[in-house]
Write a protein that holds these residues in place. Structure first.
Motif, PDB file in Angstrom:
ATOM      1  N   MET A  39       0.822  -1.212   0.000  1.00 23.56           N
ATOM      2  CA  MET A  39       0.000   0.000   0.000  1.00 23.56           C
ATOM      3  C   MET A  39       0.852   1.256   0.000  1.00 23.56           C
ATOM      4  N   SER A  40       1.962   1.250   0.742  1.00 25.85           N
ATOM      5  CA  SER A  40       2.812   2.443   0.780  1.00 25.85           C
ATOM      6  C   SER A  40       3.505   2.661  -0.560  1.00 25.85           C
ATOM      7  N   THR A  41       3.900   1.574  -1.235  1.00 24.53           N
ATOM      8  CA  THR A  41       4.516   1.743  -2.551  1.00 24.53           C
ATOM      9  C   THR A  41       3.489   2.180  -3.579  1.00 24.53           C
ATOM     10  N   LEU A  42       2.228   1.715  -3.449  1.00 23.71           N
ATOM     11  CA  LEU A  42       1.189   2.174  -4.362  1.00 23.71           C
ATOM     12  C   LEU A  42       0.910   3.658  -4.167  1.00 23.71           C
ATOM     13  N   LYS A  43       0.871   4.111  -2.916  1.00 24.91           N
ATOM     14  CA  LYS A  43       0.644   5.533  -2.658  1.00 24.91           C
ATOM     15  C   LYS A  43       1.782   6.369  -3.210  1.00 24.91           C
ATOM     16  N   GLU A  44       3.014   5.898  -3.057  1.00 25.92           N
ATOM     17  CA  GLU A  44       4.159   6.624  -3.601  1.00 25.92           C
ATOM     18  C   GLU A  44       4.111   6.639  -5.129  1.00 25.92           C
ATOM     19  N   GLY A  45       3.684   5.538  -5.723  1.00 26.45           N
ATOM     20  CA  GLY A  45       3.583   5.477  -7.172  1.00 26.45           C
ATOM     21  C   GLY A  45       2.551   6.445  -7.718  1.00 26.45           C
ATOM     22  N   TYR A  46       1.388   6.528  -7.049  1.00 27.72           N
ATOM     23  CA  TYR A  46       0.365   7.478  -7.478  1.00 27.72           C
ATOM     24  C   TYR A  46       0.844   8.916  -7.291  1.00 27.72           C
ATOM     25  N   LEU A  47       1.571   9.172  -6.218  1.00 30.54           N
ATOM     26  CA  LEU A  47       2.104  10.507  -5.985  1.00 30.54           C
ATOM     27  C   LEU A  47       3.066  10.906  -7.098  1.00 30.54           C
ATOM     28  N   ILE A  48       3.953   9.998  -7.471  1.00 31.75           N
ATOM     29  CA  ILE A  48       4.897  10.270  -8.556  1.00 31.75           C
ATOM     30  C   ILE A  48       4.159  10.444  -9.877  1.00 31.75           C
ATOM     31  N   LEU A  49       3.155   9.619 -10.135  1.00 27.51           N
ATOM     32  CA  LEU A  49       2.378   9.709 -11.369  1.00 27.51           C
ATOM     33  C   LEU A  49       1.683  11.050 -11.485  1.00 27.51           C
ATOM     34  N   PHE A  50       0.951  11.442 -10.451  1.00 28.40           N
ATOM     35  CA  PHE A  50       0.190  12.684 -10.527  1.00 28.40           C
ATOM     36  C   PHE A  50       1.086  13.915 -10.545  1.00 28.40           C
ATOM     37  N   SER A  51       2.173  13.885  -9.805  1.00 27.77           N
ATOM     38  CA  SER A  51       3.080  15.044  -9.834  1.00 27.77           C
ATOM     39  C   SER A  51       3.740  15.163 -11.213  1.00 27.77           C
TER      40      SER A  51
END
Length: 119
Positions: A8-20
């Motif tokens: 879950m933490s890696t998914l949240k980081e991935g979405y953060l990188i994607l959206f930024s």
């Protein structure tokens, strides 16, 4: 339980990188399009005001002659242009021959040995 928390933490980081990344790219595209739509005409208008010169046509430009320019200088310039345009660096044979290279057998390049161990 621990692997799901890590996932879950890696998914949240991935979405953060994607959206930024998407925000950065699309904001840069929007900025460039606004600059070319509005900024460039303003800059061209300012440049025209600064130069304050009317547009000249080719027929309005007077051709000035230099009395110091001699025929010798014209001959040197013509010779340099002729040598530059007719210069050949290397003469190469235009006939191409294709020879098949014989390759010796190597077990390193063989495809029959896979990297999967089927036990």
């Amino acid at each position: 339980m621990i692997p799901s928390i890590i996932l879950m933490s890696t998914l949240k980081e991935g979405y953060l990188i994607l959206f930024s990344g998407l925000i950065i790219v699309f904001s840069a595209l929007l900025t460039l399009s606004l600059f070319f739509k509005f900024g460039l005409p303003v800059l061209l208008f300012i440049y025209k005001i600064i130069t304050k010169g009317p547009d000249k046509k080719i027929k309005d430009i007077a051709i000035g002659s230099n009395q110091k320019f001699t025929g010798e200088e014209a001959a040197v310039i013509a010779a340099a242009i002729h040598l530059y345009l007719n210069e050949q660096h290397d003469f190469e044979n235009p006939i191409l021959t294709i020879k098949k290279a014989e390759k010796s057998y190597s077990p390193w390049s063989s495809k029959i040995y896979g990297i999967q161990n089927k036990l």
